[in-house]
Design a protein around this motif. Sequence first.
Motif, PDB file in Angstrom:
ATOM      1  N   GLU A 155       0.832  -1.185   0.000  1.00  0.00           N
ATOM      2  CA  GLU A 155       0.000   0.000   0.000  1.00  0.00           C
ATOM      3  C   GLU A 155       0.876   1.249   0.000  1.00  0.00           C
ATOM      4  O   GLU A 155       2.029   1.224   0.429  1.00  0.00           O
ATOM      5  CB  GLU A 155      -0.903   0.027   1.236  1.00  0.00           C
ATOM      6  N   TYR A 182     -15.264  -3.988  -0.231  1.00  0.00           N
ATOM      7  CA  TYR A 182     -14.699  -4.727   0.899  1.00  0.00           C
ATOM      8  C   TYR A 182     -15.378  -4.425   2.236  1.00  0.00           C
ATOM      9  O   TYR A 182     -15.120  -5.115   3.218  1.00  0.00           O
ATOM     10  CB  TYR A 182     -13.205  -4.419   1.029  1.00  0.00           C
ATOM     11  N   THR A 232     -14.568  -2.129   3.975  1.00  0.00           N
ATOM     12  CA  THR A 232     -13.471  -1.545   4.754  1.00  0.00           C
ATOM     13  C   THR A 232     -12.446  -1.038   3.757  1.00  0.00           C
ATOM     14  O   THR A 232     -12.501  -1.380   2.584  1.00  0.00           O
ATOM     15  CB  THR A 232     -12.818  -2.611   5.653  1.00  0.00           C
ATOM     16  N   ARG A 233     -11.525  -0.145   4.197  1.00  0.00           N
ATOM     17  CA  ARG A 233     -10.429   0.222   3.311  1.00  0.00           C
ATOM     18  C   ARG A 233      -9.303   0.862   4.103  1.00  0.00           C
ATOM     19  O   ARG A 233      -9.506   1.376   5.197  1.00  0.00           O
ATOM     20  CB  ARG A 233     -10.899   1.155   2.185  1.00  0.00           C
ATOM     21  N   ASP A 234      -8.124   0.789   3.522  1.00  0.00           N
ATOM     22  CA  ASP A 234      -6.951   1.451   4.079  1.00  0.00           C
ATOM     23  C   ASP A 234      -6.914   2.829   3.427  1.00  0.00           C
ATOM     24  O   ASP A 234      -6.594   2.974   2.260  1.00  0.00           O
ATOM     25  CB  ASP A 234      -5.717   0.622   3.703  1.00  0.00           C
ATOM     26  N   MET A 244     -17.875 -14.456  -3.679  1.00  0.00           N
ATOM     27  CA  MET A 244     -16.903 -15.208  -2.899  1.00  0.00           C
ATOM     28  C   MET A 244     -16.523 -14.509  -1.607  1.00  0.00           C
ATOM     29  O   MET A 244     -16.216 -15.157  -0.620  1.00  0.00           O
ATOM     30  CB  MET A 244     -15.656 -15.408  -3.764  1.00  0.00           C
ATOM     31  N   ILE A 245     -16.507 -13.170  -1.623  1.00  0.00           N
ATOM     32  CA  ILE A 245     -16.071 -12.478  -0.411  1.00  0.00           C
ATOM     33  C   ILE A 245     -17.244 -11.843   0.326  1.00  0.00           C
ATOM     34  O   ILE A 245     -17.071 -11.263   1.385  1.00  0.00           O
ATOM     35  CB  ILE A 245     -15.009 -11.396  -0.711  1.00  0.00           C
ATOM     36  N   TRP A 251     -17.955 -12.213   4.045  1.00  0.00           N
ATOM     37  CA  TRP A 251     -16.987 -11.624   4.987  1.00  0.00           C
ATOM     38  C   TRP A 251     -17.098 -10.106   5.088  1.00  0.00           C
ATOM     39  O   TRP A 251     -16.526  -9.514   5.969  1.00  0.00           O
ATOM     40  CB  TRP A 251     -15.557 -11.999   4.578  1.00  0.00           C
ATOM     41  N   THR A 252     -17.781  -9.470   4.123  1.00  0.00           N
ATOM     42  CA  THR A 252     -17.866  -8.015   4.181  1.00  0.00           C
ATOM     43  C   THR A 252     -18.966  -7.614   5.151  1.00  0.00           C
ATOM     44  O   THR A 252     -20.042  -8.205   5.149  1.00  0.00           O
ATOM     45  CB  THR A 252     -18.177  -7.416   2.791  1.00  0.00           C
ATOM     46  N   PRO A 253     -18.706  -6.615   5.976  1.00  0.00           N
ATOM     47  CA  PRO A 253     -19.735  -6.160   6.908  1.00  0.00           C
ATOM     48  C   PRO A 253     -20.990  -5.805   6.123  1.00  0.00           C
ATOM     49  O   PRO A 253     -20.910  -5.114   5.108  1.00  0.00           O
ATOM     50  CB  PRO A 253     -19.112  -4.914   7.540  1.00  0.00           C
ATOM     51  N   PRO A 298     -10.241 -12.945   2.244  1.00  0.00           N
ATOM     52  CA  PRO A 298     -11.384 -12.057   2.485  1.00  0.00           C
ATOM     53  C   PRO A 298     -11.002 -10.910   3.427  1.00  0.00           C
ATOM     54  O   PRO A 298     -10.068 -11.043   4.212  1.00  0.00           O
ATOM     55  CB  PRO A 298     -12.410 -12.980   3.170  1.00  0.00           C
ATOM     56  N   PRO A 299     -11.733  -9.793   3.328  1.00  0.00           N
ATOM     57  CA  PRO A 299     -11.466  -8.663   4.221  1.00  0.00           C
ATOM     58  C   PRO A 299     -12.020  -8.920   5.624  1.00  0.00           C
ATOM     59  O   PRO A 299     -12.921  -9.741   5.794  1.00  0.00           O
ATOM     60  CB  PRO A 299     -12.227  -7.518   3.555  1.00  0.00           C
ATOM     61  N   GLY A 300     -11.462  -8.215   6.602  1.00  0.00           N
ATOM     62  CA  GLY A 300     -12.037  -8.232   7.938  1.00  0.00           C
ATOM     63  C   GLY A 300     -11.563  -9.348   8.843  1.00  0.00           C
ATOM     64  O   GLY A 300     -12.037  -9.477   9.967  1.00  0.00           O
ATOM     65  N   THR A 358      -7.438  -7.909   7.986  1.00  0.00           N
ATOM     66  CA  THR A 358      -7.154  -7.949   6.556  1.00  0.00           C
ATOM     67  C   THR A 358      -8.078  -6.966   5.833  1.00  0.00           C
ATOM     68  O   THR A 358      -9.200  -6.724   6.261  1.00  0.00           O
ATOM     69  CB  THR A 358      -7.391  -9.353   5.988  1.00  0.00           C
ATOM     70  N   THR A 359      -7.569  -6.405   4.716  1.00  0.00           N
ATOM     71  CA  THR A 359      -8.358  -5.423   3.963  1.00  0.00           C
ATOM     72  C   THR A 359      -8.894  -5.988   2.657  1.00  0.00           C
ATOM     73  O   THR A 359      -9.656  -5.321   1.962  1.00  0.00           O
ATOM     74  CB  THR A 359      -7.485  -4.195   3.595  1.00  0.00           C
ATOM     75  N   GLY A 360      -8.471  -7.198   2.277  1.00  0.00           N
ATOM     76  CA  GLY A 360      -8.877  -7.766   0.993  1.00  0.00           C
ATOM     77  C   GLY A 360      -7.778  -7.641  -0.053  1.00  0.00           C
ATOM     78  O   GLY A 360      -7.850  -8.271  -1.100  1.00  0.00           O
TER      79      GLY A 360
END
Lengths: 344, 344, 344, 344
Positions: A15, A113, A115-117, B326-327, B330-332, D29-31, D74-76
């Motif tokens: 990143e 996602y 979420t993100r950085d 697929m993901i 896991w995503t909120p 996966p994220p999170g 994890t962010t994905g």
Amino acid sequence: MNTFGRNFRVTTFGESHGPALGAVIDGCPPGVEISEEDIDRALERRRPGVHPFSSQRREEDRVEILSGVYMGRTTGTPICLLVRNTDARPSDYGALADVFRPGHADYTYQEKYGTRDFRGGGRSSGRETVARVAAAAVAQKVLSGKGISIGSRIIEVHGATSPEGMEREIAEAARLGDSVGGVVEVTATGCPAGLGDPVFGKLDALVAMAMMSIGAVKGVEIGDGFAAARMRGSEHNDQMDGRGFLSNHAGGILGGISTGAEIVVRVAVKPTPSISREQRTVDTAGKERTISVTGRHDACIVPRIGPVAEAMLALVLVDALLGQEMIRSWTPGGGKPISTGRET
Amino acid sequence: MNTFGRNFRVTTFGESHGPALGAVIDGCPPGVEISEEDIDRALERRRPGVHPFSSQRREEDRVEILSGVYMGRTTGTPICLLVRNTDARPSDYGALADVFRPGHADYTYQEKYGTRDFRGGGRSSGRETVARVAAAAVAQKVLSGKGISIGSRIIEVHGATSPEGMEREIAEAARLGDSVGGVVEVTATGCPAGLGDPVFGKLDALVAMAMMSIGAVKGVEIGDGFAAARMRGSEHNDQMDGRGFLSNHAGGILGGISTGAEIVVRVAVKPTPSISREQRTVDTAGKERTISVTGRHDACIVPRIGPVAEAMLALVLVDALLGQEMIRSWTPGGGKPISTGRET
Amino acid sequence: MNTFGRNFRVTTFGESHGPALGAVIDGCPPGVEISEEDIDRALERRRPGVHPFSSQRREEDRVEILSGVYMGRTTGTPICLLVRNTDARPSDYGALADVFRPGHADYTYQEKYGTRDFRGGGRSSGRETVARVAAAAVAQKVLSGKGISIGSRIIEVHGATSPEGMEREIAEAARLGDSVGGVVEVTATGCPAGLGDPVFGKLDALVAMAMMSIGAVKGVEIGDGFAAARMRGSEHNDQMDGRGFLSNHAGGILGGISTGAEIVVRVAVKPTPSISREQRTVDTAGKERTISVTGRHDACIVPRIGPVAEAMLALVLVDALLGQEMIRSWTPGGGKPISTGRET
Amino acid sequence: MNTFGRNFRVTTFGESHGPALGAVIDGCPPGVEISEEDIDRALERRRPGVHPFSSQRREEDRVEILSGVYMGRTTGTPICLLVRNTDARPSDYGALADVFRPGHADYTYQEKYGTRDFRGGGRSSGRETVARVAAAAVAQKVLSGKGISIGSRIIEVHGATSPEGMEREIAEAARLGDSVGGVVEVTATGCPAGLGDPVFGKLDALVAMAMMSIGAVKGVEIGDGFAAARMRGSEHNDQMDGRGFLSNHAGGILGGISTGAEIVVRVAVKPTPSISREQRTVDTAGKERTISVTGRHDACIVPRIGPVAEAMLALVLVDALLGQEMIRSWTPGGGKPISTGRET
């Protein structure tokens, strides 16, 4: 998918404001001479601050080769290239943690996602291309050993086509707290005929994917490209005589396979989305906000796209070259090097 | 590589004048309703002779589903779709056995493989797209079940933008024994935000590859595309308010991920290379020749590119949709359907 | 995933009692001589009814080559092989529509897909291997052109190791309405050193995957295999002298790469799950049932596994061979054919 | 190919005595919560010196997470894990630069690449598994979130099955300057039914590949494995009642798809090839030599295979789990978690 290529496979990671970026190359042939200095030189070309008006971030990028090279040559095992982030300033981005910058990937990452950085765009930052350029420096070594060389030039900035005009456009945009886009042309010479696969693995299809995978690119064309849409067949077809092709409207690729002529690609680069002019947006809670993106940003990233586009073309070509080696011992006359058409 | 996609994988086979063409779809979800009639309807749209001035070859294409469908629904196992060539006339092509047609893949196939099936271009023929359109008919069923729909329109033929102008250009080219190119726009609506992957698997990168894998396509652009190169950031950025994006210059994709807005793609189609006007070329022995390509050819294939470009967009989107599933767990908030932005 | 291989990619399709089975081969080198008769001969070897006690289903399998072969030679484009099901009797299976046969994939398919094609096991039927054997017949042509040949033999049936003992065991099982398993050994000779990749793409790893992908196989071993677990290093290591290896405990593979010695693989085949003896099971509604599987079934499928295991070994080797071609022009002395070790 | 997996893709890099080893995980996966300490704990379990008689090399492995994790989750995006080599002693290996150690990959690497990194086996060293174990620690986090747990135990060493017998065998081999092999069993519990794909992507096929990709493994079996070859169908079939399977001879996999019962895998481990007893070999010039391999080597690596085999099983299962998510929204009742069969 953070891997590019089937045969010369490059996986990138990292990143913008994390500890490091890098790439793992899997499938590089053995015996290729490569050093950290070779790669640093390639990184130097994409560095900001080399061109006027570019980002003031100081990226003194130095690569470390962690594997796959022994006594100055590749061994055939995976090559890990690591570049530490030394001038990351994550705190600069605290204010952007919960707001979506227009024209950036902030909103779409959050949607994807959950979420993100948010530090400097994280993985969607242009800084991610450091890893591509480093990996492509190895690819270029393989290609140059086969007589293939790659270059690029800026052909347009915000409509201007002369150097003076381009500089004026960038300066004007910078003055306004705005930004401008442009067009870059990338070429490869010395490429043998026969590279690329029919149907989905066409050489031009892979070039298009490679180019469009660069963050700011919104269009790709091969040879005459969109101009071909305004031509007749009799103008666009490249006729041949006994010495080769009489023109190169096709840009060196026919039916998805290289002709031996120069490969010619142009990419459209959008204006940098980070501008200090005030824009409307929303935050992660859906609340309306206004934003003025300040910090170390380029008013025009077109000059920095060239080295990245060259890198991507190198990755496509080395992959196709290896793929063609696979069938060469079965093609009649396959022992001889593949013929190269006359260039025009 | 005759396979497209990572999750919904389509492998096509078949030559223009061989016994048959077809596709195997691997990775289609179970339970999708599909019939041979559904696919035949899609094939009907790409058929020559539907538009004036198009090839006189009569392709009464009928698909046969050989596997993967039971009692009218997909089972999750591979779906083989077969289309027999019924109007192939290989003897028409005997005269072309040893000469390279300008603008065609004849020369490059010969250089690549040391051999080629010269009957009607073999695998490089536009007829290969029958297999893509058939496979995409299944993809469209999956997409429409998620509310995604795809369409296309011709926006330019040899510079003309009105229907009358386009027809005139095609007629004029036909009269001259020549051909013309054009531009097609393809769009997808109802696509959720979050499709596509960062870096090399960007949604626009895959769209670009998909489009450029169509034989006659020489350029691809997303949203404003090449026009973005002449814009300022303040013009090109899509700002947001609480209801979504205020514009769609990005063409529905930011940072390689769908925004939820309409996806907008334009492709440049080159003029048909088969023209009856005399051209210079060489034969397989390297001897100089002239050639006049007669037979059943379109003076303009732009109208036939639309259904194929739609097919390719469908394949890209169904693949991305499956990848995102697929993901999702896991995503909120991943339980809920992915949000769709407001379209503009 | 119904595709096997990275370079010589085989995608299979078709159900036991659907219209047809087949395979598409993508990546076969051009110029390889192949005919429908060659493939039919390979299919003949796996046919039931060739061995005593085998299934009475009459599979008069005839392949049709639909693409990729022109004038008796491969062209480099995808090869579609089609085998119609001529003796399918789906009505035989009506009684099994809602009950899970012990030892079969009925229950797991239902859990995976929420649906299944219950006619003769559908895609999980041993009949699916028709497609593998057909595709491997092409692979064998490529291999034999490089001096590599593959064979197999039954080394054990229900503990018996002599031909008479094996036949007795099968007859006894048949008499009891039961079935028996066994062990098959597959070997390749003439294989050059250097095939296979380190780490995850080890040649033995791919062989293990290939063998275990055959329905009835529950174990795989290379060289001494499980016996190696009871040996000392001084017994198991293959020492060398100037002429090559002094033994072949490794089974021709060291560190995942072929040594040039004979490749030796053994697979454990479970007893046929279809038996007429009554067994306890449940139906799709979860209700307890008993079942006696009657119909055309083998009391022992071990004799039919040999040709399939040979086919899978051929697919692994042709893939590795093509992969090695890719780097051969970079390896010192890569112009010469790869050396073959002495066999023991 | 240094990449494992289709959905949760792990690419490893690094040599035994180079600067570092590591892995890039793409597709996590994220999170998912993960820390460097979590991974260090997993590395600790595979460390030499934890078991008596093991190699005296001190590997104080500490991982550094370079990307893909932000604020502990994890962010994905790709996760790069780096482990520096701190106790590498390349000079120990100078004497081995030109001689092929029996039972090692020295000869085959040289044949494949025409060159090799001879320091401690380079990429073929058991130390490469550090990267696998690190990556699998992340996979285990994903799995444990879904209730799946993995374990292993040694069931045999040089024929001995009791702890005392095993220790005695190892001690005796060490005293003789020799080594011994053994058998390890790996299991997974809590795994839902429905994981794995028919045909080539069978769950057991992937498990077999994963296990055989571990350097010293020469055999793999699932459930009853080779013992099944000596059984009748009536013994081997797992019958069902309303509560689930009545036995687990299949080892939790039927038709390549998990049944919901415990997954049971056994691997045969060959004796360590590095022994101090004198052996015959040749050098790179083909000259006959004798060799006695001294240094820091295990007389038995069986105890160290357990954690690596667990790691590989985790990678297979997380990949299959993600693959199954992809089709879950299309399977009837796909909203609910996949049912788990009764374990026996």
